[in-house]
Design a protein around this motif. Sequence first.
Motif, PDB file in Angstrom:
ATOM      1  N   GLU A 293      81.923  48.211  67.515  1.00 45.99           N
ATOM      2  CA  GLU A 293      82.615  48.852  66.394  1.00 45.99           C
ATOM      3  C   GLU A 293      84.041  49.232  66.761  1.00 45.99           C
ATOM      4  O   GLU A 293      84.337  49.513  67.933  1.00 45.99           O
ATOM      5  CB  GLU A 293      81.880  50.132  65.976  1.00 45.99           C
ATOM      6  CG  GLU A 293      80.531  49.951  65.343  1.00 45.99           C
ATOM      7  CD  GLU A 293      80.023  51.265  64.780  1.00 45.99           C
ATOM      8  OE1 GLU A 293      80.766  51.880  63.968  1.00 45.99           O
ATOM      9  OE2 GLU A 293      78.923  51.685  65.151  1.00 45.99           O
TER      10      GLU A 293
ATOM     11  N   HIS B  21      78.530  49.009  62.131  1.00 49.95           N
ATOM     12  CA  HIS B  21      78.923  50.361  61.733  1.00 49.95           C
ATOM     13  C   HIS B  21      77.861  50.997  60.839  1.00 49.95           C
ATOM     14  O   HIS B  21      77.457  50.419  59.823  1.00 49.95           O
ATOM     15  CB  HIS B  21      80.263  50.272  60.987  1.00 49.95           C
ATOM     16  CG  HIS B  21      80.841  51.577  60.580  1.00 49.95           C
ATOM     17  ND1 HIS B  21      81.174  52.565  61.478  1.00 49.95           N
ATOM     18  CD2 HIS B  21      81.177  52.060  59.355  1.00 49.95           C
ATOM     19  CE1 HIS B  21      81.679  53.596  60.829  1.00 49.95           C
ATOM     20  NE2 HIS B  21      81.689  53.319  59.541  1.00 49.95           N
TER      21      HIS B  21
ATOM     22  N   SER C 190      80.153  58.150  59.965  1.00 48.81           N
ATOM     23  CA  SER C 190      81.532  57.684  59.843  1.00 48.81           C
ATOM     24  C   SER C 190      82.470  58.869  59.584  1.00 48.81           C
ATOM     25  O   SER C 190      82.514  59.806  60.368  1.00 48.81           O
ATOM     26  CB  SER C 190      81.620  56.608  58.761  1.00 48.81           C
ATOM     27  OG  SER C 190      82.816  55.870  58.859  1.00 48.81           O
TER      28      SER C 190
ATOM     29  N   SER D 106      78.238  56.854  64.259  1.00 49.01           N
ATOM     30  CA  SER D 106      79.529  56.156  64.229  1.00 49.01           C
ATOM     31  C   SER D 106      80.628  57.093  63.739  1.00 49.01           C
ATOM     32  O   SER D 106      81.353  56.780  62.781  1.00 49.01           O
ATOM     33  CB  SER D 106      79.464  54.921  63.331  1.00 49.01           C
ATOM     34  OG  SER D 106      78.470  54.025  63.767  1.00 49.01           O
TER      35      SER D 106
END
Length: 290
Positions: free
Chosen positions: A227, A257, A134, A161
């Motif tokens: 996502e 995610h 992330s 992600s």
Amino acid sequence: MTGPRWPERTGRRPGADVAAIRSQTAAAIAAGRWHISPPPQSILLGGVRCLHFAAPDPQGTVLHFHGGGYRIGCAEMMTLFAIALVARCGVDVICPDYRLAPDHPFPAALNDGWSCWTALRESSALPILLSGDSAGGGLAATIAAHGLPLALVPAGVILLSPWIDLSVTSGCYDRNAATDPVFSRASAKASAEDYLQGYPADAPLACPLSVDLHGFAPSFISVGTGEVLADDALRLHAALLAVATPSTLSAIDGMEHVAVMRDRTGTGAQETFAAIARFIDDRLSPLAIR
């Protein structure tokens, strides 16, 4: 390296929502939520506190940056992922506790990440892979991109992600709003504002897509097709291929995610972990290292 690589700015106190999540995280750590035996070693790397998950005879090191929108998260939350990599791949895993916004706005996290990366390069002869999930994926990609002029290219880059574009303008925020229960346009905008605090989202230090990526390390990029960050992963993959950089994209329908970090029983999580392990094996092979 002494001092920050990029000039830092004064931050502000976190809002009540962020403060509450951090308090809950601290309580979970104190209660042993991510405790393992033997525990990882707490080390200072470039002046940054990190958790070091050690392999008996490491073949390389994975420097992994946690997610959390640059506002929350901690190294302890990476424990299950880290020990799984240690066991499967025979690598050391180091997870930094980089400084968080809005107390420490951009570029504090980038300076911390750069300090860890350069200190590890100076202190270890092992090949190093940069990794992140992330926001941590965006951080890892940015560090890798800005190592190019200095020939500080890692053995590989693993991006799970990754949050690459902090402008929060991708159409995925609308298209995938109903299929992403973890991240949203609202949370992304709040996180970006807390982190950037007026710094341009498209500036090279904030967005790897604004950097000349020639020479970027071979990469593995994972994302769920539903996502809100799917476009970020696809755009970076395309940008790497455009400059002839080897990039493997794993885009899985129905995967949430950073599922591989949160729930290994979830859709696509086991498949993603196996692909990460294969990528590490390939990048640490004698032919790749040479």
